[in-house]
Design a protein around this motif. Structure first.
Motif, PDB file in Angstrom:
ATOM      1  N   ILE A 202       0.846  -1.192   0.000  1.00 43.06           N
ATOM      2  CA  ILE A 202       0.000   0.000   0.000  1.00 43.06           C
ATOM      3  C   ILE A 202       0.880   1.239   0.000  1.00 43.06           C
ATOM      4  CG2 ILE A 202      -1.769   1.307   1.236  1.00 43.06           C
ATOM      5  CD1 ILE A 202      -2.688  -1.378   2.431  1.00 43.06           C
ATOM      6  N   ALA A 203       0.622   2.108  -0.967  1.00 41.25           N
ATOM      7  CA  ALA A 203       1.319   3.388  -1.060  1.00 41.25           C
ATOM      8  C   ALA A 203       0.294   4.511  -1.021  1.00 41.25           C
ATOM      9  CB  ALA A 203       2.127   3.462  -2.355  1.00 41.25           C
ATOM     10  N   ILE A 204       0.730   5.692  -0.608  1.00 40.18           N
ATOM     11  CA  ILE A 204      -0.155   6.856  -0.586  1.00 40.18           C
ATOM     12  C   ILE A 204       0.472   7.989  -1.393  1.00 40.18           C
ATOM     13  CG2 ILE A 204      -1.232   6.241   1.601  1.00 40.18           C
ATOM     14  CD1 ILE A 204       0.557   8.332   2.963  1.00 40.18           C
ATOM     15  N   ASP A 205      -0.389   8.819  -1.983  1.00 39.86           N
ATOM     16  CA  ASP A 205       0.049   9.939  -2.820  1.00 39.86           C
ATOM     17  C   ASP A 205      -0.575  11.217  -2.271  1.00 39.86           C
ATOM     18  OD1 ASP A 205       0.699  11.761  -4.751  1.00 39.86           O
ATOM     19  OD2 ASP A 205      -0.201  10.667  -6.424  1.00 39.86           O
ATOM     20  N   LEU A 206       0.269  12.122  -1.801  1.00 41.03           N
ATOM     21  CA  LEU A 206      -0.231  13.369  -1.208  1.00 41.03           C
ATOM     22  C   LEU A 206      -0.317  14.535  -2.187  1.00 41.03           C
ATOM     23  CD1 LEU A 206      -1.092  13.280   1.733  1.00 41.03           C
ATOM     24  CD2 LEU A 206       0.726  11.630   1.320  1.00 41.03           C
ATOM     25  N   ALA A 207       0.260  14.380  -3.378  1.00 38.04           N
ATOM     26  CA  ALA A 207       0.243  15.470  -4.363  1.00 38.04           C
ATOM     27  C   ALA A 207       0.674  16.795  -3.731  1.00 38.04           C
ATOM     28  CB  ALA A 207      -1.139  15.597  -5.005  1.00 38.04           C
ATOM     29  N   SER A 208       1.699  16.742  -2.890  1.00 33.26           N
ATOM     30  CA  SER A 208       2.309  17.900  -2.213  1.00 33.26           C
ATOM     31  C   SER A 208       1.434  18.521  -1.125  1.00 33.26           C
ATOM     32  CB  SER A 208       2.696  18.985  -3.230  1.00 33.26           C
ATOM     33  OG  SER A 208       3.542  18.470  -4.233  1.00 33.26           O
ATOM     34  N   ALA A 209       0.344  17.852  -0.738  1.00 32.24           N
ATOM     35  CA  ALA A 209      -0.623  18.470   0.173  1.00 32.24           C
ATOM     36  C   ALA A 209      -0.130  18.618   1.603  1.00 32.24           C
ATOM     37  CB  ALA A 209      -1.926  17.667   0.163  1.00 32.24           C
ATOM     38  N   TRP A 210       0.900  17.870   2.004  1.00 34.36           N
ATOM     39  CA  TRP A 210       1.409  18.024   3.369  1.00 34.36           C
ATOM     40  C   TRP A 210       2.313  19.250   3.503  1.00 34.36           C
ATOM     41  CZ3 TRP A 210       2.579  12.223   4.873  1.00 34.36           C
ATOM     42  CH2 TRP A 210       1.366  11.618   5.259  1.00 34.36           C
ATOM     43  N   ARG A 211       2.775  19.766   2.397  1.00 33.84           N
ATOM     44  CA  ARG A 211       3.405  21.088   2.273  1.00 33.84           C
ATOM     45  C   ARG A 211       4.760  21.261   2.955  1.00 33.84           C
ATOM     46  NH1 ARG A 211       0.021  24.547  -0.248  1.00 33.84           N
ATOM     47  NH2 ARG A 211      -2.180  23.928  -0.333  1.00 33.84           N
ATOM     48  N   THR A 212       4.905  20.890   4.216  1.00 36.98           N
ATOM     49  CA  THR A 212       6.174  21.143   4.910  1.00 36.98           C
ATOM     50  C   THR A 212       6.838  19.838   5.321  1.00 36.98           C
ATOM     51  OG1 THR A 212       5.271  21.223   7.156  1.00 36.98           O
ATOM     52  CG2 THR A 212       5.202  23.265   5.860  1.00 36.98           C
ATOM     53  N   ALA A 213       8.162  19.891   5.451  1.00 36.91           N
ATOM     54  CA  ALA A 213       8.919  18.719   5.887  1.00 36.91           C
ATOM     55  C   ALA A 213       8.540  18.354   7.325  1.00 36.91           C
ATOM     56  CB  ALA A 213      10.415  18.996   5.781  1.00 36.91           C
ATOM     57  N   GLY A 214       8.336  19.356   8.158  1.00 35.49           N
ATOM     58  CA  GLY A 214       8.013  19.095   9.551  1.00 35.49           C
ATOM     59  C   GLY A 214       6.713  18.318   9.704  1.00 35.49           C
ATOM     60  N   HIS A 215       5.673  18.764   9.019  1.00 36.47           N
ATOM     61  CA  HIS A 215       4.386  18.062   9.091  1.00 36.47           C
ATOM     62  C   HIS A 215       4.500  16.660   8.492  1.00 36.47           C
ATOM     63  CE1 HIS A 215       0.124  17.290   9.183  1.00 36.47           C
ATOM     64  NE2 HIS A 215       0.064  17.185   7.862  1.00 36.47           N
ATOM     65  N   THR A 216       5.249  16.542   7.407  1.00 37.30           N
ATOM     66  CA  THR A 216       5.433  15.237   6.772  1.00 37.30           C
ATOM     67  C   THR A 216       6.131  14.264   7.717  1.00 37.30           C
ATOM     68  OG1 THR A 216       5.528  16.228   4.568  1.00 37.30           O
ATOM     69  CG2 THR A 216       6.487  14.039   4.822  1.00 37.30           C
ATOM     70  N   ILE A 217       7.158  14.732   8.415  1.00 32.84           N
ATOM     71  CA  ILE A 217       7.875  13.869   9.364  1.00 32.84           C
ATOM     72  C   ILE A 217       6.941  13.407  10.470  1.00 32.84           C
ATOM     73  CG2 ILE A 217       9.691  13.848  11.121  1.00 32.84           C
ATOM     74  CD1 ILE A 217      11.248  15.803   9.244  1.00 32.84           C
ATOM     75  N   GLU A 218       6.140  14.340  10.989  1.00 39.09           N
ATOM     76  CA  GLU A 218       5.188  13.990  12.045  1.00 39.09           C
ATOM     77  C   GLU A 218       4.205  12.920  11.560  1.00 39.09           C
ATOM     78  OE1 GLU A 218       1.821  16.184  14.886  1.00 39.09           O
ATOM     79  OE2 GLU A 218       2.981  17.338  13.409  1.00 39.09           O
ATOM     80  N   MET A 219       3.656  13.110  10.351  1.00 38.86           N
ATOM     81  CA  MET A 219       2.704  12.146   9.809  1.00 38.86           C
ATOM     82  C   MET A 219       3.387  10.815   9.492  1.00 38.86           C
ATOM     83  SD  MET A 219      -0.312  13.380   9.892  1.00 38.86           S
ATOM     84  CE  MET A 219      -1.071  12.080   8.925  1.00 38.86           C
ATOM     85  N   ALA A 220       4.570  10.881   8.898  1.00 32.90           N
ATOM     86  CA  ALA A 220       5.272   9.660   8.507  1.00 32.90           C
ATOM     87  C   ALA A 220       5.553   8.773   9.715  1.00 32.90           C
ATOM     88  CB  ALA A 220       6.572  10.010   7.791  1.00 32.90           C
ATOM     89  N   LYS A 221       5.918   9.389  10.833  1.00 34.10           N
ATOM     90  CA  LYS A 221       6.191   8.601  12.044  1.00 34.10           C
ATOM     91  C   LYS A 221       4.920   7.951  12.583  1.00 34.10           C
ATOM     92  CE  LYS A 221      10.430  10.906  13.508  1.00 34.10           C
ATOM     93  NZ  LYS A 221      11.120  11.712  14.532  1.00 34.10           N
ATOM     94  N   LYS A 222       3.796   8.664  12.493  1.00 32.16           N
ATOM     95  CA  LYS A 222       2.528   8.086  12.915  1.00 32.16           C
ATOM     96  C   LYS A 222       2.130   6.891  12.048  1.00 32.16           C
ATOM     97  CE  LYS A 222       0.308  12.207  14.880  1.00 32.16           C
ATOM     98  NZ  LYS A 222      -0.834  13.158  14.723  1.00 32.16           N
ATOM     99  N   LEU A 223       2.531   6.933  10.790  1.00 32.46           N
ATOM    100  CA  LEU A 223       2.101   5.918   9.835  1.00 32.46           C
ATOM    101  C   LEU A 223       3.064   4.743   9.729  1.00 32.46           C
ATOM    102  CD1 LEU A 223       0.930   8.338   6.989  1.00 32.46           C
ATOM    103  CD2 LEU A 223      -0.522   7.104   8.608  1.00 32.46           C
ATOM    104  N   GLU A 224       4.161   4.775  10.487  1.00 28.14           N
ATOM    105  CA  GLU A 224       5.149   3.696  10.384  1.00 28.14           C
ATOM    106  C   GLU A 224       4.549   2.333  10.706  1.00 28.14           C
ATOM    107  OE1 GLU A 224       8.432   4.946  12.796  1.00 28.14           O
ATOM    108  OE2 GLU A 224       9.316   6.160  11.195  1.00 28.14           O
ATOM    109  N   GLU A 225       3.525   2.314  11.539  1.00 30.54           N
ATOM    110  CA  GLU A 225       2.887   1.040  11.897  1.00 30.54           C
ATOM    111  C   GLU A 225       2.264   0.345  10.688  1.00 30.54           C
ATOM    112  OE1 GLU A 225      -1.109   1.384  13.870  1.00 30.54           O
ATOM    113  OE2 GLU A 225      -0.604   3.525  13.965  1.00 30.54           O
ATOM    114  N   PHE A 226       1.971   1.101   9.630  1.00 32.51           N
ATOM    115  CA  PHE A 226       1.309   0.519   8.463  1.00 32.51           C
ATOM    116  C   PHE A 226       2.289   0.033   7.397  1.00 32.51           C
ATOM    117  CE2 PHE A 226      -1.845   3.731  10.037  1.00 32.51           C
ATOM    118  CZ  PHE A 226      -2.680   2.799  10.628  1.00 32.51           C
ATOM    119  N   ASN A 227       3.584   0.284   7.605  1.00 32.94           N
ATOM    120  CA  ASN A 227       4.614  -0.222   6.689  1.00 32.94           C
ATOM    121  C   ASN A 227       4.248   0.054   5.229  1.00 32.94           C
ATOM    122  OD1 ASN A 227       6.995  -1.529   5.912  1.00 32.94           O
ATOM    123  ND2 ASN A 227       5.969  -3.516   5.741  1.00 32.94           N
TER     124      ASN A 227
END
Length: 380
Positions: A202-227
């Motif tokens: 499963i992959a996800i496509d944000l089309a740049s919607a997360w906008r900042t590296a900081g927000h992306t890092i926060e979200m990416a860490k939350k989503l690590e459980e989904f591999n």
């Protein structure tokens, strides 16, 4: 006819659109395809996933000077079999108006058609001209737009796995608008899919919607459980420092590059982004000719190339031929669009079956267009 007698006579541009011209248009509901005609009656087909009217202007423009010309003017009278030389001629002849973006999108469509002509002339598939076939079929991942309604995402995910997909990607719609909503959508799709097949990608496509590296890092860490297989374009690929910051801060893999053109932009992305996957689109990056060069650069950098592709059956055919000819070309995007330009424009569209698309053996790209669909949706 001998190979040195073959000449280009015209570059025809066909603008297609499903909604009325003054109505809103969703992704996949308009398109631009081109036909390169020759004096031997062989016609090559290509397309660009770009602005149709801008593509037409790039092709049909008159000459301003030596480095600012319309593409048709550069090609008429030339031998279409000299693909690399003609790519260089088009690139150099449009320096002032092109080098990146829309002019390269137009060159991409023409380049695709030239490979189609060459295959028809020599009576071999394009993959043969590219060096041979590594595989008979290519695994496909299904791309869809998620809903804000949980039950609809459950139903869509279940339907795709029932069709035989072992890899999914979703993006657009509500994804990227709200952190809590994003998490719930991703959780629903992952839990539904892996409840059916624990090994599904499963992959996800944000089309740049997360906008900042900081927000992306926060979200990416939350989503690590989904591999996740990858997180695609969480921020714009203009900000490569942001990409690298994300890649160094999470175990999640990053992907991007669908909006980039030419080996020059991709060289920068490959060197500086820290991404794991690079995603050129054959209808925009410079065509098959440029795609080969981008693949080689990615391979040398230890990145995997998985092409972007969300348009018509012409794009699918060109992408399949390219991937079949590359050692590691083993994953293709397969749109779930319901637009008639995707479902019906190509009469013999390469079909998805049991997780894969087959590699065709017909000469050229092997594309047969539906003239009734063209007539119905053509913009005059």
């Amino acid at each position: 006819m001998l190979f040195n007698e073959l000449k280009i006579t015209e570059v025809e541009v066909i603008h297609l659109r499903v909604p009325a011209f003054d109505e809103a248009c969703e992704w996949g509901e308009d398109g631009v395809l081109i036909r390169v005609h020759t004096n031997a009656g062989i016609t090559g087909v290509g397309e660009s996933d770009s602005s149709p009217m801008m593509i037409e202007a790039c092709i049909k423009a008159s000459q301003s000077h030596g480095s600012s010309q319309g593409l048709e003017r550069l090609l008429v009278g030339e031998n279409p079999l000299e693909i690399e030389r003609l790519y260089t001629k088009m690139y150099n002849g449009t320096h002032y108006a092109g080098r990146r973006s829309t002019m390269i999108h137009a060159i991409s469509a023409i380049d695709m058609a030239l490979w189609d002509i060459a295959g028809q002339f020599y009576k071999v598939p394009v993959w043969q001209l590219l060096g041979g076939k590594f595989r008979e079929k290519i695994r496909a991942y299904g791309t869809f737009i998620p809903s804000a309604i949980k039950e609809e995402n459950v139903a869509r995910t279940t339907e795709l796995l029932a069709q035989g997909f072992t890899s999914l990607k979703f993006g657009g719609g509500p994804l990227g608008k709200n952190a809590e909503t994003d998490y719930e959508i991703i959780k629903t799709v992952c839990e539904t899919a892996r409840g059916i097949n624990k090994d599904v990608e499963i992959a996800i496509d944000l089309a740049s919607a997360w906008r900042t590296a900081g927000h992306t890092i926060e979200m990416a860490k939350k989503l690590e459980e989904f591999n996740l297989l990858w997180i695609e374009e969480p921020i714009t690929d203009d900000v490569l420092a942001g990409y690298r910051k994300v890649s160094q801060s999470t175990s999640q893999k990053l992907a991007g590059g669908e909006t980039l053109t030419t080996r020059y932009e991709f060289a920068n992305f490959i060197e500086k982004s820290g991404a794991d996957f690079v995603q050129p689109d054959v209808t925009r990056c410079g065509g098959i000719t440029e795609m080969v060069k981008i693949y080689d650069m990615a391979h040398m950098a230890g990145m995997k190339l998985v092409p972007h592709g969300f348009s018509t059956g012409i794009l699918i055919a060109a992408t399949v031929h390219f991937l079949a000819s590359r050692e590691h070309g083993d994953l293709i995007e397969y749109s779930q669009s319901t637009s008639p330009l995707f479902t019906s424009l190509v009469k013999n569209q390469i079909a998805f079956e049991d997780g894969y698309v087959a590699v065709p053996n017909t000469p050229g790209l092997g594309v047969e267009l539906d003239e009734e669909i063209i007539a119905k949706y053509r913009v005059n």
